[in-house]
Scaffold this motif. Structure first.
Motif, PDB file in Angstrom:
ATOM      1  N   THR A  56       0.813  -1.222   0.000  1.00  0.00           N
ATOM      2  CA  THR A  56       0.000   0.000   0.000  1.00  0.00           C
ATOM      3  C   THR A  56       0.839   1.260   0.000  1.00  0.00           C
ATOM      4  OG1 THR A  56      -0.148  -0.021   2.414  1.00  0.00           O
ATOM      5  CG2 THR A  56      -1.911  -1.129   1.198  1.00  0.00           C
ATOM      6  N   THR A  57       2.139   1.138   0.283  1.00  0.00           N
ATOM      7  CA  THR A  57       3.008   2.304   0.375  1.00  0.00           C
ATOM      8  C   THR A  57       4.377   1.977  -0.208  1.00  0.00           C
ATOM      9  OG1 THR A  57       1.889   2.972   2.408  1.00  0.00           O
ATOM     10  CG2 THR A  57       3.995   4.009   1.958  1.00  0.00           C
ATOM     11  N   THR A  58       4.935   2.940  -0.950  1.00  0.00           N
ATOM     12  CA  THR A  58       6.297   2.831  -1.454  1.00  0.00           C
ATOM     13  C   THR A  58       7.113   3.970  -0.867  1.00  0.00           C
ATOM     14  OG1 THR A  58       5.523   1.852  -3.508  1.00  0.00           O
ATOM     15  CG2 THR A  58       7.738   2.774  -3.519  1.00  0.00           C
ATOM     16  N   VAL A  59       8.284   3.652  -0.340  1.00  0.00           N
ATOM     17  CA  VAL A  59       9.166   4.630   0.280  1.00  0.00           C
ATOM     18  C   VAL A  59      10.460   4.676  -0.533  1.00  0.00           C
ATOM     19  CG1 VAL A  59      10.418   5.253   2.376  1.00  0.00           C
ATOM     20  CG2 VAL A  59       8.168   4.191   2.553  1.00  0.00           C
ATOM     21  N   ILE A  60      10.841   5.858  -1.014  1.00  0.00           N
ATOM     22  CA  ILE A  60      12.083   6.061  -1.753  1.00  0.00           C
ATOM     23  C   ILE A  60      13.036   6.822  -0.831  1.00  0.00           C
ATOM     24  CG2 ILE A  60      13.166   7.120  -3.774  1.00  0.00           C
ATOM     25  CD1 ILE A  60      11.180   5.085  -4.667  1.00  0.00           C
ATOM     26  N   THR A  61      14.261   6.317  -0.679  1.00  0.00           N
ATOM     27  CA  THR A  61      15.259   6.967   0.177  1.00  0.00           C
ATOM     28  C   THR A  61      16.602   7.020  -0.548  1.00  0.00           C
ATOM     29  OG1 THR A  61      16.053   4.946   1.216  1.00  0.00           O
ATOM     30  CG2 THR A  61      14.148   6.018   2.245  1.00  0.00           C
ATOM     31  N   ALA A  62      17.578   7.606   0.120  1.00  0.00           N
ATOM     32  CA  ALA A  62      18.948   7.613  -0.398  1.00  0.00           C
ATOM     33  C   ALA A  62      19.441   6.175  -0.491  1.00  0.00           C
ATOM     34  CB  ALA A  62      19.847   8.436   0.519  1.00  0.00           C
ATOM     35  N   PRO A  63      20.438   5.898  -1.329  1.00  0.00           N
ATOM     36  CA  PRO A  63      20.857   4.518  -1.567  1.00  0.00           C
ATOM     37  C   PRO A  63      21.560   3.822  -0.402  1.00  0.00           C
ATOM     38  CG  PRO A  63      22.269   6.036  -2.756  1.00  0.00           C
ATOM     39  CD  PRO A  63      21.161   6.851  -2.161  1.00  0.00           C
ATOM     40  N   ASP A  64      21.844   4.499   0.687  1.00  0.00           N
ATOM     41  CA  ASP A  64      22.576   3.862   1.786  1.00  0.00           C
ATOM     42  C   ASP A  64      21.672   3.349   2.907  1.00  0.00           C
ATOM     43  OD1 ASP A  64      21.806   6.386   2.480  1.00  0.00           O
ATOM     44  OD2 ASP A  64      23.757   7.026   3.223  1.00  0.00           O
ATOM     45  N   LEU A  65      20.366   3.276   2.697  1.00  0.00           N
ATOM     46  CA  LEU A  65      19.444   2.818   3.737  1.00  0.00           C
ATOM     47  C   LEU A  65      19.572   1.309   3.940  1.00  0.00           C
ATOM     48  CD1 LEU A  65      17.041   3.538   5.640  1.00  0.00           C
ATOM     49  CD2 LEU A  65      15.565   2.758   3.783  1.00  0.00           C
ATOM     50  N   ILE A  66      19.629   0.880   5.200  1.00  0.00           N
ATOM     51  CA  ILE A  66      19.631  -0.539   5.542  1.00  0.00           C
ATOM     52  C   ILE A  66      18.245  -0.879   6.061  1.00  0.00           C
ATOM     53  CG2 ILE A  66      20.609  -2.316   7.035  1.00  0.00           C
ATOM     54  CD1 ILE A  66      23.206  -0.676   6.996  1.00  0.00           C
ATOM     55  N   CYS A  67      17.470  -1.576   5.215  1.00  0.00           N
ATOM     56  CA  CYS A  67      16.089  -1.898   5.547  1.00  0.00           C
ATOM     57  C   CYS A  67      15.728  -3.251   4.940  1.00  0.00           C
ATOM     58  CB  CYS A  67      15.167  -0.793   5.017  1.00  0.00           C
ATOM     59  SG  CYS A  67      13.438  -1.039   5.429  1.00  0.00           S
ATOM     60  N   PRO A  68      16.153  -4.361   5.580  1.00  0.00           N
ATOM     61  CA  PRO A  68      15.824  -5.671   5.020  1.00  0.00           C
ATOM     62  C   PRO A  68      14.321  -5.944   5.109  1.00  0.00           C
ATOM     63  CG  PRO A  68      16.913  -5.898   7.141  1.00  0.00           C
ATOM     64  CD  PRO A  68      16.927  -4.440   6.799  1.00  0.00           C
ATOM     65  N   PRO A  69      13.799  -6.835   4.255  1.00  0.00           N
ATOM     66  CA  PRO A  69      12.380  -7.201   4.367  1.00  0.00           C
ATOM     67  C   PRO A  69      12.057  -7.648   5.785  1.00  0.00           C
ATOM     68  CG  PRO A  69      13.308  -8.080   2.358  1.00  0.00           C
ATOM     69  CD  PRO A  69      14.457  -7.504   3.147  1.00  0.00           C
ATOM     70  N   GLY A  70      10.906  -7.223   6.277  1.00  0.00           N
ATOM     71  CA  GLY A  70      10.508  -7.511   7.652  1.00  0.00           C
ATOM     72  C   GLY A  70      10.773  -6.359   8.596  1.00  0.00           C
ATOM     73  N   SER A  71      11.504  -5.338   8.137  1.00  0.00           N
ATOM     74  CA  SER A  71      11.796  -4.170   8.976  1.00  0.00           C
ATOM     75  C   SER A  71      10.502  -3.402   9.249  1.00  0.00           C
ATOM     76  CB  SER A  71      12.790  -3.245   8.286  1.00  0.00           C
ATOM     77  OG  SER A  71      14.021  -3.893   8.121  1.00  0.00           O
ATOM     78  N   ARG A  72      10.505  -2.682  10.348  1.00  0.00           N
ATOM     79  CA  ARG A  72       9.361  -1.870  10.741  1.00  0.00           C
ATOM     80  C   ARG A  72       9.637  -0.424  10.377  1.00  0.00           C
ATOM     81  NH1 ARG A  72       7.618  -3.738  16.512  1.00  0.00           N
ATOM     82  NH2 ARG A  72       9.636  -2.859  16.983  1.00  0.00           N
ATOM     83  N   LEU A  73       8.681   0.234   9.714  1.00  0.00           N
ATOM     84  CA  LEU A  73       8.811   1.636   9.339  1.00  0.00           C
ATOM     85  C   LEU A  73       7.662   2.423   9.948  1.00  0.00           C
ATOM     86  CD1 LEU A  73       9.888  -0.068   6.640  1.00  0.00           C
ATOM     87  CD2 LEU A  73      10.170   2.235   5.840  1.00  0.00           C
ATOM     88  N   THR A  74       7.971   3.588  10.465  1.00  0.00           N
ATOM     89  CA  THR A  74       6.941   4.514  10.922  1.00  0.00           C
ATOM     90  C   THR A  74       6.876   5.640   9.907  1.00  0.00           C
ATOM     91  OG1 THR A  74       7.405   3.947  13.222  1.00  0.00           O
ATOM     92  CG2 THR A  74       6.142   5.961  12.821  1.00  0.00           C
TER      93      THR A  74
END
Length: 105
Positions: A56-74
């Motif tokens: 339902t949501t797509t988040v675009i960030t700088a290329p150095d983000l560490i966010c493996p699948p299963g991570s929690r985002l607020t």
């Protein structure tokens, strides 16, 4: 070339997924105030286990983000969601911006 900072108008918090423990999912320390571009759009994604999941949501960030699948985002509105897939986009030598795209539930 990185995605221009002026395009990353939102701020999100990311808690990287570390794995499952005896009491459920384990997360790393939260990374706050991450510049991002958040877009609400429904898309079908294939999760790591092969399931088809509605993103339902797509988040675009700088290329150095560490966010493996299963991570929690607020997200900026305070909603907490889970990362389904993470894609690193880069094209060395081409005039397109490098970024990390996170598809969330």
């Amino acid at each position: 070339m990185r995605v221009p900072a002026y395009l990353l108008r939102h701020r999100v918090t990311v808690e990287p997924y570390l794995g499952d423990g005896a009491y459920g999912p384990q997360y790393g320390p939260p990374v706050t105030d991450v510049p991002a571009l958040v877009a609400a759009a429904n898309r079908m994604q294939r999760a790591a286990d092969g399931r088809e999941v509605l993103s339902t949501t797509t988040v675009i960030t700088a290329p150095d983000l560490i966010c493996p699948p299963g991570s929690r985002l607020t997200l900026p509105g305070g909603r907490t969601t889970t990362a389904i897939t993470t894609a690193d986009h880069s094209a060395p030598g081409l005039p397109v911006p490098a970024c990390t795209e996170v598809s969330c539930e």
